[in-house]
Write a protein that holds these residues in place. Sequence first.
Motif, PDB file in Angstrom:
ATOM      1  N   ASP A 168       0.813  -1.209   0.000  1.00 11.26           N
ATOM      2  CA  ASP A 168       0.000   0.000   0.000  1.00 11.26           C
ATOM      3  C   ASP A 168       0.852   1.267   0.000  1.00 11.26           C
ATOM      4  O   ASP A 168       2.054   1.232   0.274  1.00 11.26           O
ATOM      5  N   ALA A 169       0.197   2.398  -0.316  1.00 11.04           N
ATOM      6  CA  ALA A 169       0.910   3.655  -0.557  1.00 11.04           C
ATOM      7  C   ALA A 169       1.712   4.128   0.665  1.00 11.04           C
ATOM      8  O   ALA A 169       2.803   4.684   0.509  1.00 11.04           O
ATOM      9  N   ARG A 172       4.768   1.829   1.185  1.00  2.00           N
ATOM     10  CA  ARG A 172       5.732   2.087   0.114  1.00  2.00           C
ATOM     11  C   ARG A 172       6.586   3.299   0.448  1.00  2.00           C
ATOM     12  O   ARG A 172       7.794   3.291   0.272  1.00  2.00           O
ATOM     13  N   ARG A 173       5.952   4.355   0.927  1.00  3.68           N
ATOM     14  CA  ARG A 173       6.717   5.554   1.315  1.00  3.68           C
ATOM     15  C   ARG A 173       7.745   5.216   2.383  1.00  3.68           C
ATOM     16  O   ARG A 173       8.881   5.670   2.334  1.00  3.68           O
ATOM     17  N   TYR A 195       5.857   1.410 -10.186  1.00  5.44           N
ATOM     18  CA  TYR A 195       5.213   2.671  -9.800  1.00  5.44           C
ATOM     19  C   TYR A 195       6.085   3.849 -10.231  1.00  5.44           C
ATOM     20  O   TYR A 195       7.166   4.059  -9.682  1.00  5.44           O
TER      21      TYR A 195
ATOM     22  N   HIS B 193      -3.883   0.315  -5.431  1.00  3.04           N
ATOM     23  CA  HIS B 193      -2.814   0.964  -4.668  1.00  3.04           C
ATOM     24  C   HIS B 193      -2.300   2.203  -5.406  1.00  3.04           C
ATOM     25  O   HIS B 193      -1.417   2.894  -4.923  1.00  3.04           O
ATOM     26  N   TYR B 194      -2.827   2.455  -6.605  1.00  3.30           N
ATOM     27  CA  TYR B 194      -2.444   3.665  -7.342  1.00  3.30           C
ATOM     28  C   TYR B 194      -3.368   4.795  -6.899  1.00  3.30           C
ATOM     29  O   TYR B 194      -4.553   4.789  -7.223  1.00  3.30           O
ATOM     30  N   MET B 195      -2.812   5.762  -6.193  1.00  7.00           N
ATOM     31  CA  MET B 195      -3.671   6.804  -5.642  1.00  7.00           C
ATOM     32  C   MET B 195      -4.207   7.746  -6.725  1.00  7.00           C
ATOM     33  O   MET B 195      -5.235   8.381  -6.539  1.00  7.00           O
ATOM     34  N   ASP B 231      -3.789  10.834  -2.394  1.00  3.35           N
ATOM     35  CA  ASP B 231      -2.582  10.258  -1.801  1.00  3.35           C
ATOM     36  C   ASP B 231      -2.334  10.869  -0.411  1.00  3.35           C
ATOM     37  O   ASP B 231      -2.068  10.161   0.556  1.00  3.35           O
TER      38      ASP B 231
END
Lengths: 313, 247
Positions: A168-169, A172-173, A195, B193-195, B231
């Motif tokens: 998840d975003a 990932r960060r 990505y 998962h792509y914001m 995001d």
Amino acid sequence: MSEPGSPVVVRALSKTFGKTRALDNVSFEVRPGELFGLVGPDGGGKTTLFRILATLMLPDEGSATVLGRDVVKELWEIRARVGYMPGRFSLYPDLTVEENLTFFASVFGTTREAGYELIAPIYRQIEPFKDRKAGALSGGMKQKLALSCALVHRPEILLLDEPTTGVDAVSRREFWDLLGALQTSGLTVVVSTPYMDEALRCQRVALVQKGRLLAIDAPGEVGGRFPGDLYAVRGTPRHALIGVLREFPHAVSVQPFGDTLHYSDARTGLGVAELTAELATWTSARGIHDFDMQPIEPGIEDTFMALMGGVAE
Amino acid sequence: MTLAIDVHQLTRRFGSFTAVDAIDLDVQQGEVFGFLGANGAGKTTAIKMLIGLLSPSGGTARVAGFDVLTQTEEVRRRIGYMSQRFSLYDDLTVRENITLYGGIYGLTDREIRERSDAMIDKLGLASSAKRLVRTIPLGWKQKLAFSVAMLHRPSVVFLDEPTGGVDPITRRQFWEMIYAAAADGTTVFVTTHYMDEAEYCDRLSIMVDGRIAAQGTPVELKSEFGVASIDDVFVQLARPAAAEAGR
């Protein structure tokens, strides 16, 4: 000529599986201490490249060195010095967090304790769960454990194949924060990702598609390779706007990006005001309201699509 | 008008762990609804209950007008489902996959033949109809899998990370297929998962630790949290929870 001490040197590398050319005459170099990204969709050849660099697969043509050693002739020299994290299954799901780490340390003839200092900033985050089976960890935690296992023998270079796919975003960060910290400590890191936004975290990126490198550059420079000017367009209804803009006779590309559409025009030297007026008239005659457009700097994903020739795989 | 998805206090416990904690959802017919959340937030468990693969520990869920617990067969007949992987059989050809699913969905031979031809034509796969699915690019596979999930013209389609790893152009073509399906009245329930893709949805809900932490249109959510992108909304909501759980 390769610079002295380049940790990765790839020369005209090719690999074919049946009729599929997985790598097609690929050349690049990674500089010492660099965070180098291979960015592109699945099936582009990234995994094949990593397997060759990790000495797990032989190239058909061309050559590659890792830490100055040939991937075909000096594989044992390389294996002891490389930390490799494959895209899928790099952990034993039936072993606990701690057992996985102990196992990977012992394979490389070292101990968890000897490598602890390097992995501590990462491992500390998962240490509260050290008795949990690796298979029961969340995606983000699995990746942190896999990274710890790839680091435990103190490698001189890290090869990470899609460490953030399916993650998840937020996780990932955090993972990229960890990679940034490792790179700051002097480690060379080669990492792949599908990505595009993650490419911004690298010093340099190679855009990879269908076994070829479309471009190699600093992420901030990649956008400069976009042909022509780019605009962010808004309008309601948005779904209809895509079709209306594509029908405009001078449209080159119309692609959704977040809450806007990215538009590029075939004509050069056209003023922003002039183009805005033209498109406002065109769209309003076709039922679009709340029209707005602003010139923007192209990003990596814009360039990637342009270099793909605007055509899907 | 009947809601496409109507969920009240839906809950699922595994032992002492509450994976889905009393969630409410109301999705309109023809809406593109984005279902976001960090790994482990409970999205997959919730979807499994909505498609009748897992029974709830509490609460109710109606999909396409039928109760997922007591009218599971009625629900299944009216929904399509596509997961990120394993949606198609690699060892069958493109056409064989369509025929197989047509049979499973109970279409007649004639319907299968007509819809296969139309689908293969629309996807530009005419020259690849006899190729094994294993040998076609991922982007084609995902578009084919979506079309197959729509073969029996379901009223609600569930897409679980349909665009993972797909090239940026195919990813956008995929969303145009989603828009087209929604314009025809199909309800689309999608995770990603792509914001940037979250911004393409009519409405979104964001799950954090089994609960729905936010719900609304992308514009509403950005204004509520005072940020420029979904995001940023996602990070604000999910970051504290992630730190707590050690993810």
